[in-house]
Design a protein around this motif. Structure first.
Motif, mmCIF file in Angstrom:
data_model
loop_
_atom_site.group_PDB
_atom_site.id
_atom_site.type_symbol
_atom_site.label_atom_id
_atom_site.label_comp_id
_atom_site.label_asym_id
_atom_site.label_seq_id
_atom_site.Cartn_x
_atom_site.Cartn_y
_atom_site.Cartn_z
ATOM 1 N N ASP A 51 -8.053 5.691 -1.383
ATOM 2 C CA ASP A 51 -8.282 6.081 0.010
ATOM 3 C C ASP A 51 -9.761 6.131 0.319
ATOM 4 O O ASP A 51 -10.174 5.986 1.462
ATOM 5 C CB ASP A 51 -7.707 7.480 0.267
ATOM 6 C CG ASP A 51 -6.251 7.561 -0.124
ATOM 7 O OD1 ASP A 51 -5.448 6.882 0.514
ATOM 8 O OD2 ASP A 51 -5.936 8.292 -1.083
ATOM 9 N N ASP A 97 -8.387 -3.252 -1.153
ATOM 10 C CA ASP A 97 -6.968 -3.515 -1.415
ATOM 11 C C ASP A 97 -6.084 -2.317 -1.116
ATOM 12 O O ASP A 97 -4.867 -2.427 -1.164
ATOM 13 C CB ASP A 97 -6.756 -3.857 -2.899
ATOM 14 C CG ASP A 97 -7.122 -5.292 -3.210
ATOM 15 O OD1 ASP A 97 -7.438 -6.024 -2.269
ATOM 16 O OD2 ASP A 97 -7.084 -5.666 -4.393
ATOM 17 N N GLY A 98 -6.680 -1.146 -0.917
ATOM 18 C CA GLY A 98 -5.876 0.050 -0.702
ATOM 19 C C GLY A 98 -5.469 0.733 -1.987
ATOM 20 O O GLY A 98 -4.588 1.591 -1.983
ATOM 21 N N ARG A 99 -6.113 0.382 -3.135
ATOM 22 C CA ARG A 99 -5.824 1.097 -4.376
ATOM 23 C C ARG A 99 -6.314 2.538 -4.258
ATOM 24 O O ARG A 99 -5.813 3.425 -4.916
ATOM 25 C CB ARG A 99 -6.503 0.392 -5.553
ATOM 26 C CG ARG A 99 -6.382 1.092 -6.902
ATOM 27 C CD ARG A 99 -4.962 1.087 -7.397
ATOM 28 N NE ARG A 99 -4.816 1.805 -8.664
ATOM 29 C CZ ARG A 99 -4.525 3.099 -8.751
ATOM 30 N NH1 ARG A 99 -4.371 3.811 -7.663
ATOM 31 N NH2 ARG A 99 -4.374 3.660 -9.931
ATOM 32 N N GLY A 132 -5.774 15.458 -2.279
ATOM 33 C CA GLY A 132 -4.748 14.556 -2.801
ATOM 34 C C GLY A 132 -5.124 13.092 -2.740
ATOM 35 O O GLY A 132 -4.323 12.228 -3.076
ATOM 36 N N ARG A 134 1.499 12.514 5.778
ATOM 37 C CA ARG A 134 0.292 12.948 6.468
ATOM 38 C C ARG A 134 0.322 12.340 7.863
ATOM 39 O O ARG A 134 0.767 11.212 8.062
ATOM 40 C CB ARG A 134 -0.950 12.478 5.732
ATOM 41 C CG ARG A 134 -2.219 13.164 6.175
ATOM 42 C CD ARG A 134 -3.324 12.880 5.190
ATOM 43 N NE ARG A 134 -3.554 11.458 5.038
ATOM 44 C CZ ARG A 134 -4.273 10.742 5.900
ATOM 45 N NH1 ARG A 134 -4.840 11.324 6.938
ATOM 46 N NH2 ARG A 134 -4.445 9.451 5.719
ATOM 47 N N GLN A 140 0.849 -1.191 0.000
ATOM 48 C CA GLN A 140 0.000 0.000 0.000
ATOM 49 C C GLN A 140 0.883 1.239 0.000
ATOM 50 O O GLN A 140 2.056 1.179 0.342
ATOM 51 C CB GLN A 140 -0.902 -0.011 1.225
ATOM 52 C CG GLN A 140 -1.761 -1.266 1.284
ATOM 53 C CD GLN A 140 -3.106 -1.025 1.902
ATOM 54 O OE1 GLN A 140 -3.329 -0.001 2.536
ATOM 55 N NE2 GLN A 140 -4.005 -1.958 1.720
ATOM 56 N N GLN A 163 1.107 9.850 2.140
ATOM 57 C CA GLN A 163 -0.258 9.949 1.644
ATOM 58 C C GLN A 163 -0.286 9.762 0.134
ATOM 59 O O GLN A 163 -1.128 9.080 -0.416
ATOM 60 C CB GLN A 163 -0.871 11.291 2.019
ATOM 61 C CG GLN A 163 -2.353 11.343 1.710
ATOM 62 C CD GLN A 163 -2.855 12.749 1.463
ATOM 63 O OE1 GLN A 163 -2.070 13.679 1.336
ATOM 64 N NE2 GLN A 163 -4.157 12.884 1.406
ATOM 65 N N ARG A 164 0.656 10.443 -0.539
ATOM 66 C CA ARG A 164 0.743 10.285 -1.983
ATOM 67 C C ARG A 164 2.137 10.709 -2.423
ATOM 68 O O ARG A 164 2.892 11.275 -1.637
ATOM 69 C CB ARG A 164 -0.322 11.132 -2.684
ATOM 70 C CG ARG A 164 -0.184 12.626 -2.455
ATOM 71 C CD ARG A 164 -1.251 13.383 -3.228
ATOM 72 N NE ARG A 164 -0.941 14.801 -3.328
ATOM 73 C CZ ARG A 164 -1.184 15.685 -2.381
ATOM 74 N NH1 ARG A 164 -1.724 15.318 -1.239
ATOM 75 N NH2 ARG A 164 -0.885 16.955 -2.553
ATOM 76 N N ARG A 201 1.223 3.708 1.890
ATOM 77 C CA ARG A 201 1.885 4.135 3.125
ATOM 78 C C ARG A 201 3.164 3.342 3.365
ATOM 79 O O ARG A 201 4.072 3.801 4.045
ATOM 80 C CB ARG A 201 0.937 3.999 4.315
ATOM 81 C CG ARG A 201 0.387 2.596 4.475
ATOM 82 C CD ARG A 201 -0.278 2.436 5.807
ATOM 83 N NE ARG A 201 -1.377 3.375 5.983
ATOM 84 C CZ ARG A 201 -2.135 3.420 7.065
ATOM 85 N NH1 ARG A 201 -1.881 2.589 8.062
ATOM 86 N NH2 ARG A 201 -3.126 4.260 7.167
#
Lengths: 413, 361
Positions: B203, B199-201, B156, A260, A163, A270-271, A165
């Motif tokens: 948020d 799956d966390g693709r 974001g 974040r 993921q 976060q991204r 994070r």
């Protein structure tokens, strides 16, 4: 044979022809032409009735086709490829979808061809391990449905990555997560076109040198070192251009993570900002299309190589050519004639199969059209547009492959 | 040659006749009311969801599609045929993409598939909408404990939604108004969208609040997800049918209204027999006992079903076999059930909600 010596039966027929003209309704040419005209009219009439029927039916349920909706804002927003924002028109969204399809198809065609050639050669290699691994790959990918493979690559591979994070950071800096692969982006500066010009000159020079050294090799029998000369020319002009334009031709934008704070006080990614993102959807589509199509191309290449007479290979070996040289100079050029026509079919398949992207949320031209259909309530016009788009793409690929086939065909003199 | 010509002519004539004939069929199909069509067929075809727990869900254990919306399909079948069996009712599973064309082309007679009533669908898509049976609104689902509780937190974020819905437009409007950056990812089906979120693709998963609650309830660990209590769009969900078919619209509309009216009158599946006319009871006695309103809904003589082209007392069987609006709601969204959703706007108007039936007289 003259009229006089022909049998009496024949001359009788000719006599009739000379003395009286055949009536129109019994003239075979008139009958044939007439039947064709009648048939053509009938086909057009049937089509007309059918189309008219569709239009009437649609009008009755308030869905008469219009073109107004192309100018309306699309009202949604996505980032794949050039991306689209909600104020852009439906037409622009369609074009972005088309660009995304072409991004996948063009990269897919090149990679599938390269991989397919290697697979074809590997299928015939004397090396037991390589041959059997390749054989297994070909059988698995050729004998399972592409849709299943695509969903497997998307859900089972690219979405199973860490993921965001916990994104894996690799040197570069490159970030890998199930949001995609983020790599440094290259942005051309204003001197980039000038530098590109130097590079083009470099390539032209390289081509010239390749030709000259090739002639030298065939005429003298001495090694021509074509590759070395060509590479030297390209690199030389690239460096020369870099120095001459007086500025860096591009800048590199490194991606950087945006952190974040969670309510627990932990900081997580976060991204990733900046850089170039290869989305998991795009990656899954290209990988799926390439592996599937390369399995077929591999078989085509294998068949093409086996079609070259064995005497040719023995002759090449007798002349002292290495295995690699035999392939490159004797076998592949002849195999190409057998390979090109079925290869074109595989290219068409790859281009059309790209529409399966809709199953893995890749915003290609078909997926976007489905959104357009839903937003506009129009079905016929967007569908026709999509069909014409794919038709055009396929015809262009066919035309290129036919041209290639013509130019490689055995010249009979 | 002559034989070829003859067979050619026969073929051409046959083709022409066929196309003209099919044209005639379509035209006559347009003019016939859906009610007659359904009666001739002997079966109602109702478009439903099969993926949305609580509304229309293919139960993996029983292999049957059940849910709040499906109950309305059953009510329509009972209203027309007096019973809802596999003979009289065919449930046709539809995706978000296929559902509207399915109605417009007549593939389904009526669609009850959490479909939002919007102006453009009402006008452009060749459809008409029936009375809203569920007032919903779009909301946001996030992973619990990530602190994504206000719009500003979503700056974001990657947002997953299902294509072919109004949700993709609503979320775009909300994020654009606030000048927030985001990435929108659209999937073909709700199941795909949900698995990408899990799956966390992405948020955020956005959809109607009821749908998010259903997905959360059906997930392996409901406590790991959080649905915003607020909504940011109007999502009135209701039955959909082809436009310009007034008789059919009346049947669908007044069946729904009848179920609402019954709740208002306190008639449900357990007590409906108490409100029926007993043997030999005169009109006056009957009305004195149950009231004129009940008589107009339930009685075989005084009932108004005949005006719709149905039996006068069609509501009796609907209430017996399906129940009134509140009963159906409690069957799927009760506070102690698997999918608790407060009635809120879906209360009767008498209790401060929006559920209201026009006058049954």
């Amino acid at each position: 044979m003259t009229q006089r010596t022909s049998p009496p039966h024949h001359s009788a027929v000719v006599d009739v022809g000379e003395h009286q003209t055949i009536p129109l309704w019994r003239d075979i040419r008139v009958i044939q032409a007439g039947a064709q005209i009648i048939f053509a009219i009938a086909v057009i009439a049937v089509l007309f009735v059918l189309v008219n029927n569709i239009l009437n039916g649609l009008a009755a349920i308030g869905q008469s086709p219009t073109l107004d909706f192309w100018q309306r804002p699309i009202g949604i927003n996505f980032n794949e490829g050039p991306g689209i924002s909600s104020t852009d028109t439906t037409w622009q969204a369609f074009l972005v979808g088309l660009i995304n399809t072409l991004r996948a198809v063009s990269v897919g065609l090149v990679l599938a061809t390269i991989l397919g050639i290697f697979v074809g050669i590997a299928l015939l290699t004397p090396n037991w391990l390589v041959r059997n691994i390749t054989q297994t790959y070909v059988e698995i990918f050729r004998n399972t449905p592409l849709l299943v493979q695509l969903i497997f690559f998307y859900q089972g591979v690219f979405r199973a990555l860490p993921q965001i994070r916990n994104a894996a950071t690799m040197p570069g800096p490159v970030y890998l997560s199930n949001r995609g692969l983020v790599i440094p982006a290259f942005h051309p500066t204003e001197v980039f076109p000038l530098w590109l010009l130097y590079l083009v000159v470099g390539f032209v020079t390289a081509g010239f040198l390749w030709y000259v050294r090739g002639r030298f090799q065939t005429e003298t029998g001495q090694p021509g070192y074509q590759m070395r000369y060509a590479l030297l020319a390209i690199i030389g002009f690239a460096v020369l251009g870099w120095l001459a334009v007086g500025n860096v031709p591009w800048t590199v934008e490194l991606p950087s993570p945006v952190m974040r704070e969670l309510p627990t006080g932990d900081m997580v990614i976060q991204r990733i900002e900046g850089g170039e993102t290869i989305s998991p959807e795009y990656a899954a589509l290209v990988v799926g299309l390439v592996l599937y199509t390369a399995a077929f191309i591999g078989e085509i290449v294998r068949a093409g190589i086996q079609a070259v007479s064995h005497g040719q290979i023995e002759a090449a070996r007798a002349l002292g050519l290495t295995y690699g040289q035999t392939l490159q100079l004797v076998v592949l050029p002849q195999a190409l004639r057998v390979i090109i026509p079925p290869l074109g079919n595989q290219y068409l398949n790859l281009a059309k199969n790209s529409s399966l992207a809709i199953a893995i949320a890749f915003a290609d031209v078909f997926a976007i059209s489905r959104t357009i259909i839903n937003q506009s309530g129009q079905t016929i016009v967007p569908f026709m547009t999509v069909m014409l788009t794919y038709l055009a793409m396929s015809l262009i690929i066919s035309a290129v492959m036919n041209w290639l086939n013509q130019s490689l065909k055995l010249k009979e003199r | 040659m002559l034989r070829n010509r003859r067979s050619l002519l026969v073929l051409v004539t046959a083709l022409l006749a066929l196309s003209l004939f099919s044209g005639a069929l379509v035209v006559s199909g347009q003019e016939q009311s859906t009610l007659d069509l359904v009666r001739d067929r002997g079966r109602l075809i109702c478009g439903v969801n099969q993926e949305l727990f609580g509304f229309g869900y293919l139960d993996p254990e029983t292999s049957e599609i059940t849910g709040f919306d499906v109950e309305f399909c059953r009510a329509f079948a009972v209203a027309i045929f007096g019973e809802a069996s596999s003979d009289t009712l065919e449930l046709s599973p539809q995706t978000a993409q296929t559902r509207l064309p399915a109605v417009a082309t007549g593939e389904v007679d009526v669609l009850v598939r959490n479909t939002t009533w919007t102006l453009s669908r009402d006008t452009e898509a060749g459809l008409d909408f029936g009375p809203t049976n569920f007032y919903d609104g779009q909301s946001i689902m996030v992973r619990a404990g990530e602190g994504l509780e206000t719009w500003e937190d979503l700056d974001g974020a990657t947002i997953c939604t299902t294509t072919g819905t109004t949700t993709e437009k609503n979320i775009t409007d909300q994020m654009d108004e606030r000048g927030l950056t985001y990435e929108l990812l659209q999937f073909e089906s709700t199941a795909d969208t949900n698995s990408a979120f899990m799956d966390g693709r992405c948020d955020v998963q956005t959809s109607d609040r009821s749908q998010l609650e259903a997905l959360r309830a059906a997930s392996p660990d409901p406590a790991a997800y959080y649905v915003w209590p607020t909504t940011f769009s109007k999502e009135p969900l209701g039955p959909v049918y082809r436009q310009n078919d007034s008789q059919w619209a009346d049947v669908i509309n007044w069946t729904v209204f009848g179920m609402i009216q019954a709740e208002e009158l306190g008639i449900d599946s357990s007590n409906v027999d108490d409100f029926l006319r007993q043997d030999g009871e005169s009109d006056d006695d009957y009305i004195a006992r149950v009231g004129a309103q009940v008589a107009r809904v339930l009685d075989a003589d005084l009932g108004l079903g005949g005006l719709l082209g149905l039996n006068n007392d069609f509501m009796v069987e609907v209430l017996r076999q399906v129940g009134n609006y509140g009963e159906v709601y409690e069957r799927y969204f009760a506070a102690d059930g698997p999918l608790p959703i407060e009635r809120g706007p879906n209360e009767l108007w008498l209790n401060g909600g929006l559920i209201y039936a026009p006058a049954w007289r």
